[in-house]
Scaffold this active site. Structure first.
Site, PDB file in Angstrom:
ATOM      1  N   GLU A 144      44.415  54.395  36.088  1.00 43.37           N
ATOM      2  CA  GLU A 144      45.393  55.298  36.721  1.00 43.37           C
ATOM      3  C   GLU A 144      45.183  55.317  38.231  1.00 43.37           C
ATOM      4  O   GLU A 144      46.136  55.344  39.009  1.00 43.37           O
ATOM      5  CB  GLU A 144      45.258  56.721  36.176  1.00 43.37           C
ATOM      6  CG  GLU A 144      45.829  56.910  34.795  1.00 43.37           C
ATOM      7  CD  GLU A 144      45.556  58.316  34.266  1.00 43.37           C
ATOM      8  OE1 GLU A 144      45.414  59.256  35.093  1.00 43.37           O
ATOM      9  OE2 GLU A 144      45.462  58.465  33.035  1.00 43.37           O
ATOM     10  N   GLU A 163      43.715  52.886  39.967  1.00 46.12           N
ATOM     11  CA  GLU A 163      44.083  51.560  40.497  1.00 46.12           C
ATOM     12  C   GLU A 163      45.577  51.487  40.788  1.00 46.12           C
ATOM     13  O   GLU A 163      45.994  50.904  41.791  1.00 46.12           O
ATOM     14  CB  GLU A 163      43.726  50.467  39.481  1.00 46.12           C
ATOM     15  CG  GLU A 163      42.246  50.264  39.291  1.00 46.12           C
ATOM     16  CD  GLU A 163      41.938  49.143  38.293  1.00 46.12           C
ATOM     17  OE1 GLU A 163      40.837  48.613  38.358  1.00 46.12           O
ATOM     18  OE2 GLU A 163      42.805  48.800  37.456  1.00 46.12           O
ATOM     19  N   HIS A 196      39.041  45.980  41.987  1.00 48.06           N
ATOM     20  CA  HIS A 196      37.875  45.952  41.107  1.00 48.06           C
ATOM     21  C   HIS A 196      37.616  47.368  40.569  1.00 48.06           C
ATOM     22  O   HIS A 196      37.664  48.334  41.328  1.00 48.06           O
ATOM     23  CB  HIS A 196      36.650  45.454  41.887  1.00 48.06           C
ATOM     24  CG  HIS A 196      35.433  45.351  41.033  1.00 48.06           C
ATOM     25  ND1 HIS A 196      35.200  44.279  40.191  1.00 48.06           N
ATOM     26  CD2 HIS A 196      34.395  46.207  40.858  1.00 48.06           C
ATOM     27  CE1 HIS A 196      34.072  44.479  39.535  1.00 48.06           C
ATOM     28  NE2 HIS A 196      33.560  45.629  39.924  1.00 48.06           N
ATOM     29  N   ASN A 242      48.437  46.459  36.708  1.00 48.73           N
ATOM     30  CA  ASN A 242      48.449  46.609  38.170  1.00 48.73           C
ATOM     31  C   ASN A 242      49.665  45.924  38.779  1.00 48.73           C
ATOM     32  O   ASN A 242      50.301  46.471  39.685  1.00 48.73           O
ATOM     33  CB  ASN A 242      47.159  46.071  38.785  1.00 48.73           C
ATOM     34  CG  ASN A 242      46.030  47.076  38.675  1.00 48.73           C
ATOM     35  OD1 ASN A 242      46.016  48.081  39.384  1.00 48.73           O
ATOM     36  ND2 ASN A 242      45.099  46.838  37.753  1.00 48.73           N
ATOM     37  N   ARG A 284      38.824  34.717  37.052  1.00 47.07           N
ATOM     38  CA  ARG A 284      38.017  33.545  37.446  1.00 47.07           C
ATOM     39  C   ARG A 284      37.518  33.725  38.872  1.00 47.07           C
ATOM     40  O   ARG A 284      38.203  34.332  39.699  1.00 47.07           O
ATOM     41  CB  ARG A 284      38.844  32.275  37.385  1.00 47.07           C
ATOM     42  CG  ARG A 284      39.591  32.149  36.073  1.00 47.07           C
ATOM     43  CD  ARG A 284      39.379  30.835  35.436  1.00 47.07           C
ATOM     44  NE  ARG A 284      40.177  30.790  34.215  1.00 47.07           N
ATOM     45  CZ  ARG A 284      39.955  29.966  33.227  1.00 47.07           C
ATOM     46  NH1 ARG A 284      38.977  29.087  33.291  1.00 47.07           N
ATOM     47  NH2 ARG A 284      40.712  29.989  32.154  1.00 47.07           N
TER      48      ARG A 284
HETATM   49  C1  GRF Z   1      41.665  46.058  36.217  1.00 48.57           C
HETATM   50  O1  GRF Z   1      40.822  47.069  35.727  1.00 48.57           O
HETATM   51  C2  GRF Z   1      41.113  45.437  37.465  1.00 48.57           C
HETATM   52  O2  GRF Z   1      40.379  46.323  38.227  1.00 48.57           O
HETATM   53  C3  GRF Z   1      40.230  44.364  36.915  1.00 48.57           C
HETATM   54  O3  GRF Z   1      40.901  43.870  35.791  1.00 48.57           O
HETATM   55  C4  GRF Z   1      41.754  44.883  35.255  1.00 48.57           C
HETATM   56  C5  GRF Z   1      43.138  44.316  35.195  1.00 48.57           C
HETATM   57  O4  GRF Z   1      44.033  45.155  34.533  1.00 48.57           O
HETATM   58  N1  GRF Z   1      39.943  43.374  37.936  1.00 48.57           N
HETATM   59  P1  GRF Z   1      45.583  44.814  34.440  1.00 48.57           P
HETATM   60  O5  GRF Z   1      45.705  43.403  33.900  1.00 48.57           O
HETATM   61  O6  GRF Z   1      46.162  44.948  35.813  1.00 48.57           O
HETATM   62  O7  GRF Z   1      46.136  45.820  33.499  1.00 48.57           O
END
Ligand code: GRF
Length: 195
Positions: free
Chosen positions: A177, A179, A114, A17, A96
């Protein structure tokens, strides 16, 4: 042209992300500036990625706990983020639960992504919870962070179908994808409103 929104990002894992945000910012389609990328885990790939982009990083010392930080560790983290000049804190896979030090340092200024359509499937491995529940649709949510677990006000959601034969991995990949579209879009909208 307004100046880019100064944001800090916290993550505990892969950082895909964060990568989506960094790519959008580099492409000029997301007016943000990364003041700090932090992690509770020294070996989290998100930190290596941020370093490879020449961004400032912050690593918490090891914690005795798994799901929260000691107050003094969280206070030091909050101070580092404040000192970096961030106006907004983005939790992108930060594993956390936030406590007073961070919540009080950035009241109403922390958002989280999320992997479910909240309020459904709060907590860990939400994609697996969705599969186990047998729903035909799940998705992802960007929401404001408060003291509740994945319970703060919802900003935006994107729906994702659950397909026949999905495994936890294939479903999580499809959610991710979404996100990678949703989180940059929310930040774009916030920046446009002069947050
Ligand atoms: C994501 O699926 C997010 O929704 C969740 O943890 C994951 C993090 O993925 N809170 P990344 O580290 O951004 O690849």
């Amino acid at each position: 042209m307004t100046s880019p929104l100064p944001i800090a990002v916290l993550g505990s894992g892969r950082g895909s992300n964060f990568q989506a945000l960094a790519l959008a910012a580099a492409a000029g389609s997301l007016p943000v500036r990364f003041t700090l990328v932090g992690s509770d885990l020294a070996h989290a790939p998100i930190l290596a990625h941020a370093r490879s982009l020449g961004l400032p990083t912050y690593t918490c010392p090891p914690s005795r706990f798994k799901t929260k930080l000691e107050p003094e560790i969280e206070s030091a983290l909050a101070r580092a983020i404040q000192d970096s000049g961030a106006r907004l804190l983005v939790l992108a896979g930060y594993m956390r639960v936030l406590k007073a030090p961070l919540l009080e340092a950035f009241p109403g200024r922390i958002l989280n992504i999320h992997p479910s359509l909240l309020p459904a499937f709060k907590g860990l491995a939400a994609w697996k919870q969705a599969l186990d529940a047998g729903v035909s649709e799940t998705g992802c949510t960007v929401h404001w962070v408060d003291a509740s677990l994945d319970g703060g006000p919802i900003i935006a959601q994107e729906r994702v179908p659950v397909l026949p034969g999905d495994t936890p991995e294939s479903l999580h990949a499809r959610i991710q994808e979404a996100e990678h579209r949703l989180l940059p879009q929310v930040l774009r909208d916030l920046a446009a409103t002069g947050f």
